[in-house]
Design an enzyme around this catalytic site. Sequence first.
Site, PDB file in Angstrom:
ATOM      1  N   SER B  38       0.806  -1.234   0.000  1.00 42.16           N
ATOM      2  CA  SER B  38       0.000   0.000   0.000  1.00 42.16           C
ATOM      3  C   SER B  38       0.828   1.268   0.000  1.00 42.16           C
ATOM      4  CB  SER B  38      -0.915   0.037   1.227  1.00 42.16           C
ATOM      5  OG  SER B  38      -1.986  -0.833   1.039  1.00 42.16           O
ATOM      6  N   ASN B  41       3.330   4.734  -5.043  1.00 42.29           N
ATOM      7  CA  ASN B  41       4.340   4.786  -6.114  1.00 42.29           C
ATOM      8  C   ASN B  41       4.380   6.180  -6.725  1.00 42.29           C
ATOM      9  OD1 ASN B  41       2.182   2.870  -6.206  1.00 42.29           O
ATOM     10  ND2 ASN B  41       3.454   1.523  -7.466  1.00 42.29           N
ATOM     11  N   CYS B  42       3.197   6.750  -6.877  1.00 41.98           N
ATOM     12  CA  CYS B  42       3.075   8.029  -7.561  1.00 41.98           C
ATOM     13  C   CYS B  42       3.767   9.146  -6.786  1.00 41.98           C
ATOM     14  CB  CYS B  42       1.603   8.378  -7.755  1.00 41.98           C
ATOM     15  SG  CYS B  42       0.617   6.950  -8.226  1.00 41.98           S
ATOM     16  N   ASP B 282      -1.814  -2.765 -13.587  1.00 42.31           N
ATOM     17  CA  ASP B 282      -0.895  -2.590 -14.719  1.00 42.31           C
ATOM     18  C   ASP B 282      -0.671  -3.868 -15.518  1.00 42.31           C
ATOM     19  OD1 ASP B 282      -0.540  -0.058 -13.746  1.00 42.31           O
ATOM     20  OD2 ASP B 282       1.607  -0.246 -13.338  1.00 42.31           O
TER      21      ASP B 282
END
Lengths: 549, 549
Positions: B38, B41-42, B282
Amino acid sequence: MKIVIIGGVAAGMSAATRLRRLDEHAEIVVLERGEYVSYANCGLPYHIAGTIAEREKLLVASPKYLRQTFNLDLRLQHEVIAIDPQQKIVTIKTPQQPTPIQERYDKLLIAVGSQALQLPIPGSDLPQIHTVRSIPDVDQINQLLADGARHAVVIGAGYIGLEMIEALQQRGLTVELVELAKQVLPLFDHEMVSEVADLLQQHGVKLHLGASAQRFVPTNQQIAVHLSDGRQIKTDLVIMAVGVRPASQLAQAAGLTLGERGGIAVNQHLQTSDPAIYAAGDVIEVQDTVLQQPALIALAGPANRQGRIVAEHMLGRSSRYHSSQGTAIVKVHTTTCAMTGASEKSLQRAKRAYHKIYLHPNDHAGYYPDAQQMHLKLLFAPADGRILGAQIVGGAGVDKRIDVLATAIRAKMSVHDLTELELAYAPPYGSAKDPINMAGFLASNLLDGTVKFWYAEEYPAITEHALIVDVRNPDEYAAWHIPQAINLPLAELRAAIPSLKAQAEGRPIRLHCMVGMRSYIAYRILRQSGFENVATLAGGALTLKAFTH
Amino acid sequence: MKIVIIGGVAAGMSAATRLRRLDEHAEIVVLERGEYVSYANCGLPYHIAGTIAEREKLLVASPKYLRQTFNLDLRLQHEVIAIDPQQKIVTIKTPQQPTPIQERYDKLLIAVGSQALQLPIPGSDLPQIHTVRSIPDVDQINQLLADGARHAVVIGAGYIGLEMIEALQQRGLTVELVELAKQVLPLFDHEMVSEVADLLQQHGVKLHLGASAQRFVPTNQQIAVHLSDGRQIKTDLVIMAVGVRPASQLAQAAGLTLGERGGIAVNQHLQTSDPAIYAAGDVIEVQDTVLQQPALIALAGPANRQGRIVAEHMLGRSSRYHSSQGTAIVKVHTTTCAMTGASEKSLQRAKRAYHKIYLHPNDHAGYYPDAQQMHLKLLFAPADGRILGAQIVGGAGVDKRIDVLATAIRAKMSVHDLTELELAYAPPYGSAKDPINMAGFLASNLLDGTVKFWYAEEYPAITEHALIVDVRNPDEYAAWHIPQAINLPLAELRAAIPSLKAQAEGRPIRLHCMVGMRSYIAYRILRQSGFENVATLAGGALTLKAFTH
Ligand SMILES: Cc1cc2nc3c(=O)[nH]c(=O)nc-3n(C[C@H](O)[C@H](O)[C@H](O)COP(=O)(O)OP(=O)(O)OC[C@H]3O[C@@H](n4cnc5c(N)ncnc54)[C@H](O)[C@@H]3O)c2cc1C
Ligand SMILES: Cc1cc2nc3c(=O)[nH]c(=O)nc-3n(C[C@H](O)[C@H](O)[C@H](O)COP(=O)(O)OP(=O)(O)OC[C@H]3O[C@@H](n4cnc5c(N)ncnc54)[C@H](O)[C@@H]3O)c2cc1C
Ligand SMILES: CC(C)(COP(=O)(O)OP(=O)(O)OC[C@H]1O[C@@H](n2cnc3c(N)ncnc32)[C@H](O)[C@@H]1OP(=O)(O)O)[C@@H](O)C(=O)NCCC(=O)NCCS
Ligand SMILES: CC(C)(COP(=O)(O)OP(=O)(O)OC[C@H]1O[C@@H](n2cnc3c(N)ncnc32)[C@H](O)[C@@H]1OP(=O)(O)O)[C@@H](O)C(=O)NCCC(=O)NCCS
């Protein structure tokens, strides 16, 4: 073809320019009562504030530009005082001529806007009392400020009233607000704007909510405003911002049909009961997008787009204006209040079935700096989840979400569709699950029975037969809690199920947390652990506090 | 029911939490290869930048919270190395056990995300070369910075590449950019982002566009990046941001069907070719909303929403994921670049018919301070005006307009519908005719023949047989003009028609101004004054300049 347009601002001038673009050869006469055309009414409060410092900026398009570029026969200080639909003639009063003159038309557009309402009370014609609709109004107010006005009373807490409060404060005045409703921004549901009232108070505005002005009495250079609650306010300046009504008298006198709300009745092509006569802008009655009933919507966007449609239809295109949904927005200091579609009040008035949810998401990812919380209320149809209306109050990102919801309403989307919207996400702009998706999740959960909400309006009655369980952390509970609530932090809930069962003694359980997220999870746990009568507080303590404010 | 989830971030953990909310009694096992779940990444580039200073902020939900609140069997450092669909068993490698272990499932979710692409060139395994996908990647980069890296080369000018450039500059490094395409942000059409390249240069980034890295050669503590154009760049750090590919090897090895683009093939319920095995995020191939063909969309919003849908369908609901439209946004200093739906390139690749328009409106009313200009490109279907895609570059208000258009695309709206949108207007937020309405006007005009555009790509060839007429004012013409253009200001156009006829000598007339508005009016005048072959430059000089950059 000779087209005459009465009124040279939003609807009128948008029609005129579009007419010329579509027809280089038509004769286009624009008759404007005042000395200005194409001005930014919406900028007037900001000009008083000094935010829009140059007066010229308010003049979006000058008469010279309009004449040159669009070859318009543009006549200022030409007031139309009568329309003769049989003869297709308008009668005009102008200081340039000793007697009224007449002008023939093939097609006529009535785009005369609305009139600011005046309170029909003694003293309302005193020179310190002003409405804000035109550049001359603003010039007069500016004159009073230049003459040393230090204190103002704003009557009416709608958009214009609030903009004027801020404007006058920026000019250094002390301002008091008088509003008949018990809330500011009466078009909003009260719980959504209770924080706006706080904000005004924090900025030094004295609020008189639920009070009306009874009369104005001159006292020396000032006037005394007598309120319904017995108070008197001495002031240098009164801004009357109690709403507008369509300026439909001219049309009425000409025998054109008015609608039930007093605006000119038009069909979808914006033709009045006389097909050669069109009407557009504040003066007409439109169809409400959501409620599908007649409405008066005095907003610049609809007026501009209606003008454009009139031009097209006059020239033989089949253009239609379908409806207005009342999308509106106002800035109050750094807070933005926005709405679109129906409010809970208007749904109740129209006796429509609705569901509602509340949420309090951030405008962008919480881990990126300066995320700002917004408060979002979504109204939707129980039968199919169709979106009926939304209100959002907060800082950054409010205007974005209301526009997405306005678009969704226009597209007849349901709350299920909101869960699928693919909105732009990077940390400075939003969240992977945007507030709009979230609203869709909550609403879908309600519709399909995944969640059962209880609502702030049930409090405190609910405490008489239900057990209120606050699932926040002990420190949050210690800092503030609902008097009757017990504390059972979410993280400990599963372990505490047996003891909770005992404690509930068969009573319904009413959960809550701060925004509604943790208590929703708690709801799901309890419902699947043998508790039948459970509900979670929609919007959590934040909404409860806003409600009981 | 026992559900196993491989991958514990966006898609995987969204599925896990939703599963638990919907089913308190399911056994939910989350297997995550890394040490973190959790995480944002952004946010990684912003953490390197220092904008998100605290590392903890990247951890959106901690393992402790997830275990406690959602009763998840969450196992870190558990890498799934094989799936046996027949036996319904996954094989797991973990440092906690000497030999691989096995785990049975009833339903399985593959949410393993994507892998950063590595250039298959000599030296790409040097320790100074990093991709940015995970917290350990960031820790390593931060270590190199702490060790004194002063210069970096970023390879790839997509979102992550641009975010990393800014991040490294904020940390004081000198940065050079290498990008194979002749533009930055290769998913955008080039003319929309040529100003972004300028902006990077103004901020001191040395750009190597149209160049590729051929090999990396160690030199002392540094490495030399050898480019296809013969240059060499000595640097301390290379960020490889050349894209991602779905991590579908595990699925492929298990015999699951992959799609034509290499992602796992799934149906609308996100089931793979084995209905007990789902895939999301993804790693899957989705349907492109507009092009209706398979697409790889590596974005967090879709991943999160897909995870939620998987949870629902696993538990017997009929939820579907319909398509992805690739709505994306990136901040480059104070500029925002956003897109949704198809680009002109992708339409051309897919051989789809399209029309396009350009406009350069302000984010809010020009008379209110600080209005910022944006550049908007709208693509739509010639047959019915259906919106196909949009790109917007600018400052404030870009994210709002792209989200409205993203919503409109999802609602299958046409450009005619855009003319009707009732968006929130007050001077600080928009215009009475919002940029979105404006886009609708332009596009409708094109569709119904009210306007004929000529396009920047026709220049300079067009000058050989057409007369270019610049309708701006003489001072604007003097400051810059198209070499072959004559000047005829809009205000003087009507009077000049006879002389223009003479001057044109029967040649087509190609009008232009700065943004396309004045020359559109000029177009309307000329077309109705006996000129047959006239067109106006879409987007005006601003678009022309961006094009020929
Ligand atoms: C202070 C203020 C702030 C506002 N802020 C906003 C906002 O933020 N957002 C928003 O959407 N809307 C706002 N509005 C509302 C918006 O300005 C109106 O909805 C819009 O201008 C209506 O356009 P219209 O063409 O119908 O009328 P108007 O723009 O009012 O134009 C009507 C014109 O007709 C002329 N006229 C009237 N009678 C005659 C006659 N008999 N003969 C000749 N001419 C005549 C008038 O002099 C006037 O110039 C604001 C309005 C005001 C006053
Ligand atoms: C630097 C960066 C910036 C980004 N910025 C944005 C942005 O601004 N906006 C946006 O929309 N998207 C952005 N993204 C993309 C977004 O983060 C991804 O689309 C999203 O995280 C995909 O979610 P996922 O669940 O499919 O995969 P991931 O989030 O990558 O999670 C997959 C997980 O599976 C684990 N895993 C892989 N293989 C195995 C295995 N065999 N066994 C066990 N575990 C395994 C991995 O360790 C990983 O933790 C960004 C990505 C990066 C890297
Ligand atoms: C300004 C005013 C005269 C209208 O002028 P207008 O020319 O119709 O409108 P705009 O200047 O917004 O321009 C819109 C036109 O330009 C076109 N246009 C805009 N950008 C363009 C571009 N880049 N390329 C080509 N055409 C463009 C649009 O398509 C539209 O033309 P259309 O209606 O023929 O399709 C009128 O709106 C007005 O009086 N406004 C001020 C008053 C007001 O609105 N008050 C209330 C709010 S404060
Ligand atoms: C955080 C994470 C674990 C997901 O947690 P989650 O609980 O599913 O999602 P959120 O915290 O966003 O909460 C959404 C839930 O709360 C509900 N909710 C939100 N606000 C609510 C409110 N005010 N009242 C009631 N319910 C509310 C929603 O309906 C939704 O529940 P549902 O799915 O059962 O309908 C997962 O998204 C994740 O790992 N994120 C970080 C990784 C990531 O996304 N990376 C890529 C982007 S950087």
